[in-house]
Design a protein around this motif. Sequence first.
Motif, PDB file in Angstrom:
ATOM      1  N   SER A  66     -20.445  25.058 -21.616  1.00  0.00           N
ATOM      2  CA  SER A  66     -21.615  24.211 -21.438  1.00  0.00           C
ATOM      3  C   SER A  66     -22.912  25.018 -21.527  1.00  0.00           C
ATOM      4  CB  SER A  66     -21.516  23.494 -20.096  1.00  0.00           C
ATOM      5  OG  SER A  66     -22.613  22.668 -19.904  1.00  0.00           O
ATOM      6  N   TYR A  67     -22.898  26.226 -20.979  1.00  0.00           N
ATOM      7  CA  TYR A  67     -24.105  27.056 -21.040  1.00  0.00           C
ATOM      8  C   TYR A  67     -24.495  27.360 -22.483  1.00  0.00           C
ATOM      9  CZ  TYR A  67     -23.315  27.971 -16.064  1.00  0.00           C
ATOM     10  OH  TYR A  67     -23.115  27.848 -14.715  1.00  0.00           O
ATOM     11  N   THR A  68     -23.485  27.699 -23.304  1.00  0.00           N
ATOM     12  CA  THR A  68     -23.826  28.032 -24.690  1.00  0.00           C
ATOM     13  C   THR A  68     -24.401  26.820 -25.417  1.00  0.00           C
ATOM     14  OG1 THR A  68     -21.641  27.484 -25.548  1.00  0.00           O
ATOM     15  CG2 THR A  68     -21.979  29.757 -24.863  1.00  0.00           C
ATOM     16  N   MET A  69     -24.167  25.633 -24.870  1.00  0.00           N
ATOM     17  CA  MET A  69     -24.752  24.442 -25.487  1.00  0.00           C
ATOM     18  C   MET A  69     -26.171  24.201 -24.978  1.00  0.00           C
ATOM     19  SD  MET A  69     -21.322  22.206 -25.178  1.00  0.00           S
ATOM     20  CE  MET A  69     -21.847  20.707 -25.972  1.00  0.00           C
ATOM     21  N   GLY A  70     -26.691  25.180 -24.234  1.00  0.00           N
ATOM     22  CA  GLY A  70     -28.071  25.064 -23.785  1.00  0.00           C
ATOM     23  C   GLY A  70     -28.247  24.233 -22.528  1.00  0.00           C
ATOM     24  N   LYS A  71     -27.126  23.883 -21.888  1.00  0.00           N
ATOM     25  CA  LYS A  71     -27.229  23.045 -20.700  1.00  0.00           C
ATOM     26  C   LYS A  71     -27.508  23.896 -19.468  1.00  0.00           C
ATOM     27  CE  LYS A  71     -26.052  19.546 -23.177  1.00  0.00           C
ATOM     28  NZ  LYS A  71     -26.999  18.463 -23.491  1.00  0.00           N
ATOM     29  N   SER A  72     -28.382  23.396 -18.631  1.00  0.00           N
ATOM     30  CA  SER A  72     -28.731  24.124 -17.417  1.00  0.00           C
ATOM     31  C   SER A  72     -27.543  24.140 -16.455  1.00  0.00           C
ATOM     32  CB  SER A  72     -29.900  23.432 -16.734  1.00  0.00           C
ATOM     33  OG  SER A  72     -29.473  22.161 -16.275  1.00  0.00           O
ATOM     34  N   LYS A  73     -27.656  24.992 -15.450  1.00  0.00           N
ATOM     35  CA  LYS A  73     -26.587  25.039 -14.446  1.00  0.00           C
ATOM     36  C   LYS A  73     -26.427  23.698 -13.757  1.00  0.00           C
ATOM     37  CE  LYS A  73     -26.202  29.839 -13.437  1.00  0.00           C
ATOM     38  NZ  LYS A  73     -25.998  30.903 -12.483  1.00  0.00           N
ATOM     39  N   PHE A  74     -27.554  23.063 -13.529  1.00  0.00           N
ATOM     40  CA  PHE A  74     -27.521  21.783 -12.823  1.00  0.00           C
ATOM     41  C   PHE A  74     -26.802  20.718 -13.649  1.00  0.00           C
ATOM     42  CE2 PHE A  74     -29.496  17.658 -11.776  1.00  0.00           C
ATOM     43  CZ  PHE A  74     -29.084  17.568 -10.456  1.00  0.00           C
ATOM     44  N   GLU A  75     -27.189  20.617 -14.921  1.00  0.00           N
ATOM     45  CA  GLU A  75     -26.550  19.603 -15.768  1.00  0.00           C
ATOM     46  C   GLU A  75     -25.068  19.918 -15.937  1.00  0.00           C
ATOM     47  OE1 GLU A  75     -28.566  18.836 -19.425  1.00  0.00           O
ATOM     48  OE2 GLU A  75     -27.285  17.121 -19.896  1.00  0.00           O
ATOM     49  N   THR A  76     -24.750  21.193 -16.120  1.00  0.00           N
ATOM     50  CA  THR A  76     -23.351  21.590 -16.248  1.00  0.00           C
ATOM     51  C   THR A  76     -22.564  21.185 -15.008  1.00  0.00           C
ATOM     52  OG1 THR A  76     -23.987  23.475 -17.594  1.00  0.00           O
ATOM     53  CG2 THR A  76     -21.825  23.561 -16.561  1.00  0.00           C
ATOM     54  N   PHE A  77     -23.173  21.439 -13.880  1.00  0.00           N
ATOM     55  CA  PHE A  77     -22.491  21.113 -12.624  1.00  0.00           C
ATOM     56  C   PHE A  77     -22.220  19.616 -12.534  1.00  0.00           C
ATOM     57  CE2 PHE A  77     -22.759  20.275  -7.974  1.00  0.00           C
ATOM     58  CZ  PHE A  77     -21.587  20.914  -7.638  1.00  0.00           C
ATOM     59  N   CYS A  78     -23.225  18.818 -12.821  1.00  0.00           N
ATOM     60  CA  CYS A  78     -23.086  17.366 -12.662  1.00  0.00           C
ATOM     61  C   CYS A  78     -22.169  16.747 -13.701  1.00  0.00           C
ATOM     62  CB  CYS A  78     -24.444  16.682 -12.747  1.00  0.00           C
ATOM     63  SG  CYS A  78     -25.536  17.146 -11.419  1.00  0.00           S
ATOM     64  N   ARG A  79     -22.266  17.228 -14.934  1.00  0.00           N
ATOM     65  CA  ARG A  79     -21.557  16.524 -15.998  1.00  0.00           C
ATOM     66  C   ARG A  79     -20.249  17.167 -16.401  1.00  0.00           C
ATOM     67  NH1 ARG A  79     -25.777  14.843 -20.510  1.00  0.00           N
ATOM     68  NH2 ARG A  79     -23.913  13.820 -21.313  1.00  0.00           N
ATOM     69  N   VAL A  80     -20.053  18.433 -16.063  1.00  0.00           N
ATOM     70  CA  VAL A  80     -18.790  19.084 -16.434  1.00  0.00           C
ATOM     71  C   VAL A  80     -17.958  19.458 -15.206  1.00  0.00           C
ATOM     72  CG1 VAL A  80     -17.716  21.011 -17.624  1.00  0.00           C
ATOM     73  CG2 VAL A  80     -19.736  19.926 -18.595  1.00  0.00           C
ATOM     74  N   LEU A  81     -18.556  20.176 -14.273  1.00  0.00           N
ATOM     75  CA  LEU A  81     -17.744  20.673 -13.149  1.00  0.00           C
ATOM     76  C   LEU A  81     -17.328  19.535 -12.209  1.00  0.00           C
ATOM     77  CD1 LEU A  81     -19.506  24.057 -12.303  1.00  0.00           C
ATOM     78  CD2 LEU A  81     -17.775  23.528 -14.008  1.00  0.00           C
ATOM     79  N   LEU A  82     -18.299  18.799 -11.705  1.00  0.00           N
ATOM     80  CA  LEU A  82     -17.966  17.746 -10.734  1.00  0.00           C
ATOM     81  C   LEU A  82     -16.945  16.736 -11.268  1.00  0.00           C
ATOM     82  CD1 LEU A  82     -21.038  16.669  -8.599  1.00  0.00           C
ATOM     83  CD2 LEU A  82     -19.053  18.033  -7.979  1.00  0.00           C
ATOM     84  N   PRO A  83     -17.134  16.200 -12.487  1.00  0.00           N
ATOM     85  CA  PRO A  83     -16.163  15.204 -12.961  1.00  0.00           C
ATOM     86  C   PRO A  83     -14.735  15.758 -13.035  1.00  0.00           C
ATOM     87  CG  PRO A  83     -18.104  15.195 -14.359  1.00  0.00           C
ATOM     88  CD  PRO A  83     -18.240  16.378 -13.449  1.00  0.00           C
ATOM     89  N   ASN A  84     -14.617  17.077 -13.167  1.00  0.00           N
ATOM     90  CA  ASN A  84     -13.278  17.645 -13.274  1.00  0.00           C
ATOM     91  C   ASN A  84     -12.642  17.959 -11.928  1.00  0.00           C
ATOM     92  OD1 ASN A  84     -12.565  17.696 -16.086  1.00  0.00           O
ATOM     93  ND2 ASN A  84     -14.334  19.038 -16.333  1.00  0.00           N
ATOM     94  N   ILE A  85     -13.355  17.690 -10.840  1.00  0.00           N
ATOM     95  CA  ILE A  85     -12.715  17.853  -9.534  1.00  0.00           C
ATOM     96  C   ILE A  85     -12.829  16.535  -8.762  1.00  0.00           C
ATOM     97  CG2 ILE A  85     -13.120  20.335  -9.316  1.00  0.00           C
ATOM     98  CD1 ILE A  85     -15.434  19.445  -7.340  1.00  0.00           C
ATOM     99  N   LYS A  86     -12.858  15.456  -9.536  1.00  0.00           N
ATOM    100  CA  LYS A  86     -13.026  14.122  -8.946  1.00  0.00           C
ATOM    101  C   LYS A  86     -12.082  13.863  -7.783  1.00  0.00           C
ATOM    102  CE  LYS A  86     -14.581  10.523 -12.056  1.00  0.00           C
ATOM    103  NZ  LYS A  86     -14.076   9.707 -13.168  1.00  0.00           N
TER     104      LYS A  86
END
Lengths: 223, 223, 205, 205, 227
Positions: free
Chosen positions: A121-141
């Motif tokens: 996600s970082y290499t896609m230019g996404k901030s830590k915050f956006e990565t956290f909300c849209r990638v990390l959190l959904p994967n530990i639902k």
Amino acid sequence: MEWTPIWLSLKLAAITTLILLVTGIPMAYWLSRRGSLLKVIIEAILTMPLVLPPSVLGFYLLLSFSPNSILGKWLLEYFNISLVFSFEGLVVASVIYSLPFMVSPVKSALAHLPASLAEASYTMGKSKFETFCRVLLPNIKSSLWTAVVLTFAHTLGEFGVVLMIGGKLEGVTKVASIAIYDAVDNNQYHEANLYSLVLFAITFVIVILVFIFNRNSLKGPLE
Amino acid sequence: MEWTPIWLSLKLAAITTLILLVTGIPMAYWLSRRGSLLKVIIEAILTMPLVLPPSVLGFYLLLSFSPNSILGKWLLEYFNISLVFSFEGLVVASVIYSLPFMVSPVKSALAHLPASLAEASYTMGKSKFETFCRVLLPNIKSSLWTAVVLTFAHTLGEFGVVLMIGGKLEGVTKVASIAIYDAVDNNQYHEANLYSLVLFAITFVIVILVFIFNRNSLKGPLE
Amino acid sequence: MIEIAIDKKIKTYMGYNRLRVEDVFPVSSVTKVYGPSGIGKTTFLKIIAGLITPDRGIIKVAGQTWLDTQKKINLPPQERKAGFVFQDYALFPNMTALEHLRYATQDHQLVSRLLRAGKMETFAGHRPHQLSGGQQQRLAILRALAQRPKLLLMDEAFSAMDDELRETLITDLKILLKEFGTTTIIVSHHAQETLGFADRSLKID
Amino acid sequence: MIEIAIDKKIKTYMGYNRLRVEDVFPVSSVTKVYGPSGIGKTTFLKIIAGLITPDRGIIKVAGQTWLDTQKKINLPPQERKAGFVFQDYALFPNMTALEHLRYATQDHQLVSRLLRAGKMETFAGHRPHQLSGGQQQRLAILRALAQRPKLLLMDEAFSAMDDELRETLITDLKILLKEFGTTTIIVSHHAQETLGFADRSLKID
Amino acid sequence: RVAVAANAQFVLRKLAGDFRKRTGITVEVISGASGKLTAQIKNGAPYDIFLSADMDFAQSIYADGFALNQPKVYALGSLIVCSSTGADVKNWKSYISSKTPGKIAIATPKLAPYGKAAEEALNHYNLYQAATGRLVFAESISQVNTYVLKGAVNIGFTTQSLVYELDPLQQFQWQKVDPSAYAPIRQGAVMLKYSKNKNFVNNKRFFDYLFSAGAKAIFKKFGYTTT
Ligand SMILES: Nc1ncnc2c1ncn2[C@@H]1O[C@H](COP(=O)(O)OP(=O)(O)OP(=O)(O)O)[C@@H](O)[C@H]1O
Ligand SMILES: Nc1ncnc2c1ncn2[C@@H]1O[C@H](COP(=O)(O)OP(=O)(O)OP(=O)(O)O)[C@@H](O)[C@H]1O
Ligand SMILES: [Mg+2]
Ligand SMILES: [Mg+2]
């Protein structure tokens, strides 16, 4: 049986859970990143309120919130807030007491996620915050829902702390758990059973809905 | 200050955690496998004891374990066990009360594991049990330790249930949380502080050790 | 001799796809399976290993029936003990390379032989996330071999290795497979990859 | 033009290995990087993307300095925005193929073009675990392209595809890369894989 | 083992000490809310004697057949108004009616006899109306004490015996409430069936001791009246 205590309890549990979602999850994220020994110590401290009997924790909170104390005086003077014998006080106490139930499971789940997800996600230019909300959190639902359910249920059942700093004010701090307790202590077993059943039924439905919702979000097999 | 209550508390927490490790983890495994709605309902039921104020839960447990009840009578006649006003009773009550803190985080963590880990182990001829112990569990270590710490701390602080079915018997059921509560109740604040501090210190050390141990087992970066 | 005849509907988002395979694999043979991406090659291997159940089918290995949907026979993967090299490796994050092999076999001598064959001696103490892609793939192959399987299923097992490495590895593999009397089925996209390894081939489409 | 000069010690269980690379990559070129397994090719790409910091080095892309260990400049990956196709794909388990692309770009037209190029239209609604190996790999490539990267880093990006599929995909890729003005660095083991794609090569050892 | 209502635990410990000096027999004191102790006794708690905070709980234990004797009144409690924040407790009635903001703690009337007495006293002086909104209900008399001593409330209604338990350094003002303002707080004691299992003789001796002149003196010293 009155409905006000039940309603108050649900409100308290909902607000506490909400506050803990907003504050606990960033905290869990921060704790899940590798760090110094300091983090370990902070995590251990978060767990400490659990170790005390709730009414004793309530006692210490009473000491620190009472208008005699520095903190209590300051809050009263500058914000006109009193955390003893008020609903706000119950919320603050419940947040402190239920914190580890929100933070710990989420933190562990985050620690188990492979690092490559965030990296991608970082290499896609996404901030830590956006990565956290849209990638990390959904994967530990699943863990997230678990944390929410534990926090909610635990706050509903909370009683010792609430009893100590709440003062049983009708419609303000007399939550269902206290109503049930009073009924039992007063030999009104029928009323206690009624309260318990209603509380059970409502929570049961909420929890079942959360779990079903959560289950559907889990992965399915090839079939 | 006496040491017996502290010692009793630690013993109670350790035994409860141990029993919950042995029973709760298989339960978490079972719940983590996809299944019928029944599993969802069972999981919700496990959470229910949390919703009641502990002393009320204690009251219901007292009713069901008391020698007046069918269960209590049966246990007494056939096994000569009494679960009221005995250490065994405290253990049973704590196990029921703390169950969700062990089961839920472990279950969620298991649900997040990729299916291919278990599949790879099965093709190697390993039984479900061996796979679970040697592949699945080690890969959710962090969540496992979290569950252990939450369970342990929560049992230490447990008070309402214990008070109700234990009854403050010196050296048998008078655990530290009750001693602290009594001290506060008796205006012996100095003694209460002392107990709290000792309990804090001991738990703090245990928790810190667990976390440090756990942290070292987490993955390291390339550097 | 291994007889396989299976039929499975594969659900895709837009309807169904039919996977139908029938073949007989001689003992100790190495069969290359190929076909377009997404056709069901991985699914086919998983059906043989017992990880997926087909709608209909029969699998017989050396006279023993592993699967017969009509007679409702369906051995679990544990009893089939097919060596499986997963396309995504499916290594255990908690185990070092050495522990992977020790988990599969008690035979310490075999373990060292395998580590040597895979040029993994110096990485014996590494966990999967400390290994490069090619090292992970080699470990997956070694793990599958460690249990001396009667049937070895390899899913794109050489895709992360360069030609030279692959060729030396294949030389060692052939010796081991002959010794174990293993029948091999390997899914591969590149004709070149299985050159000098596969002796027959099967197309799925 | 992209100038790279880096030096990093790679820790292995038995001491250290030195990864040293120096090269200049012309704009819009496609460079094939090769070398033995475990030498540090993946590490090299991650250093360029900003995911790993080398001990010493300089990276300059189109005049902008991404990394200069002496001047203590080190742009985070978010500002480098290199398109990265990970060796193990690193797809997001929670997102469908379509959502992966939408996460990378708002440009709906580009998304449909990419899905078509990767022959993934019918799998747009699938999550990664519902995709075959080759489909996953294509999705990883499409995702990296969706952000119109100035620099595209591909780690074994064609290993799970058959020759035919790869060739048609490469044809489409070349059009897109030219359009975006992307400079590409691709790690590959197989000479054949990058035939007709790479125009220069770099050996690491 | 003697189970005792929370409000009388302090005095009971003194009594136990005195009893031990006289006879050499040790008494284990278990304190708790009367309601809780009653539920426990009815479900097999191993207690020999029960000292309730009122007559009702003791009576219900006897009625359900868990006691050996009719409840006997061992002491009468008296209610005080007190403060540790300097409130003017001498004129507590005008303090309450003047509607100053401070909170007032009483024990939950339904559960605790002292709470009930406080409620009666407030009603007696027609102050209840003025107090509502500032009243805080504590679980037990001990909790009222905590609230008062830690300054969480300005004034509280509690048992007179608290006065004798305090650290002399504690800032504290108190004033007795006129006993005519509330129904007498009669505290009842029963011997429990369980006492026959072991040491019945000793149990009986302690029970009788509670009504002896020596015990009465101690009760008096801690602010109780006896009959
Ligand atoms: N869980 C699932 N749900 C729905 N469809 C699935 C699932 N898993 C796989 N599929 C689909 O089944 C088909 C066959 O997949 P399989 O992995 O067997 O293909 P493959 O032949 O191995 O392809 P490749 O060469 O790309 O690895 C694919 O089209 C894939 O999208
Ligand atoms: N976290 C780590 N800790 C220790 N060593 C590591 C770690 N990650 C990678 N390595 C080592 O660094 C070396 C370089 O790894 P890298 O993944 O860059 O190799 P590669 O050239 O991409 O190989 P391949 O072609 O097999 O993918 C390998 O020998 C690997 O064992
Ligand atoms: Mg496949
Ligand atoms: Mg690599």
